[in-house]
Design a protein around this motif. Structure first.
Motif, short mmCIF file in Angstrom:
data_model
loop_
_atom_site.label_atom_id
_atom_site.label_comp_id
_atom_site.label_asym_id
_atom_site.label_seq_id
_atom_site.Cartn_x
_atom_site.Cartn_y
_atom_site.Cartn_z
N LEU A 89 80.35 -25.48 -2.61
CA LEU A 89 81.38 -24.62 -3.18
C LEU A 89 81.25 -23.17 -2.71
O LEU A 89 82.24 -22.47 -2.54
N ALA A 90 80.02 -22.71 -2.54
CA ALA A 90 79.76 -21.30 -2.23
C ALA A 90 79.58 -21.12 -0.73
O ALA A 90 78.46 -21.09 -0.23
N SER A 125 80.03 -15.34 -2.57
CA SER A 125 80.10 -16.44 -3.55
C SER A 125 78.70 -16.88 -3.98
O SER A 125 78.48 -17.17 -5.15
N ILE A 126 77.78 -16.93 -3.04
CA ILE A 126 76.40 -17.28 -3.37
C ILE A 126 75.83 -16.25 -4.33
O ILE A 126 75.18 -16.59 -5.32
N ALA A 127 76.10 -14.98 -4.07
CA ALA A 127 75.66 -13.92 -4.97
C ALA A 127 76.29 -14.09 -6.35
O ALA A 127 75.63 -13.89 -7.38
N GLY A 128 77.56 -14.45 -6.38
CA GLY A 128 78.24 -14.69 -7.66
C GLY A 128 77.60 -15.82 -8.42
O GLY A 128 77.46 -15.76 -9.65
N PHE A 129 77.19 -16.88 -7.72
CA PHE A 129 76.53 -18.01 -8.38
C PHE A 129 75.17 -17.60 -8.92
O PHE A 129 74.77 -18.03 -10.00
N LEU A 138 76.83 -25.34 -11.84
CA LEU A 138 78.11 -24.65 -11.72
C LEU A 138 79.14 -25.55 -11.04
O LEU A 138 78.80 -26.34 -10.18
N ALA A 139 80.38 -25.39 -11.45
CA ALA A 139 81.48 -26.15 -10.86
C ALA A 139 82.75 -25.31 -10.99
O ALA A 139 82.70 -24.18 -11.47
N LYS A 140 83.85 -25.87 -10.55
CA LYS A 140 85.15 -25.22 -10.70
C LYS A 140 86.10 -26.20 -11.38
O LYS A 140 86.05 -27.40 -11.09
N ASP A 141 86.94 -25.67 -12.25
CA ASP A 141 87.92 -26.54 -12.90
C ASP A 141 89.09 -26.77 -11.93
O ASP A 141 89.10 -26.21 -10.83
N PRO A 142 90.07 -27.59 -12.31
CA PRO A 142 91.18 -27.88 -11.40
C PRO A 142 91.95 -26.65 -10.91
O PRO A 142 92.56 -26.68 -9.86
#
Length: 116
Positions: free
Chosen positions: A36-37, A42-46, A72-76
């Motif tokens: 995902l990252a 994005s990696i920093a955000g995670f 961590l995941a993302k919704d639809p």
């Protein structure tokens, strides 16, 4: 209700990636999170998200809760979500939660709200 927040300079993550490569991301991310990252921001955000979640749970990252206990995941709609490993669920009860991650100006920030 508990709130946790964390902020990190994206350059810190860039330096760690340059020094340790995939070993760095594997240290704190699951394979599906790595997929995902794709960008360093994005990696920093995670990273910030996992720290914020651990703070909202009142324990930080350590013996009671590891980076890999937070998934961590993302919704639809693409919004960030998280769950806890089965082991962590034995220690931490979550009725509902919310997670926000943002990055801009060389920083990544995350805020987690947990109702237990």
């Amino acid at each position: 209700m508990k709130i946790g927040t964390d902020i990190i300079q994206v350059s810190r993550i860039e330096k760690a990636l340059a020094q340790f490569g995939d070993k760095f991301t594997q240290r704190f991310l699951h394979p599906q999170e790595i997929a995902l990252a794709k960008k360093t921001a994005s990696i920093a955000g995670f990273w910030a998200a996992k720290e914020a979640i651990s703070k909202a749970l009142g324990c930080g990252i350590g013996k009671e809760l590891s980076f890999h206990d937070i998934i961590l995941a993302k919704d639809p709609r693409g919004a960030p979500t998280f769950s806890l490993s089965e082991e962590a669920q034995k220690v931490h009860t979550i009725q509902t939660s919310s997670l926000s991650i943002s990055h801009d100006g060389g920083f990544a920030i995350a805020v987690a709200v947990i109702i237990s």
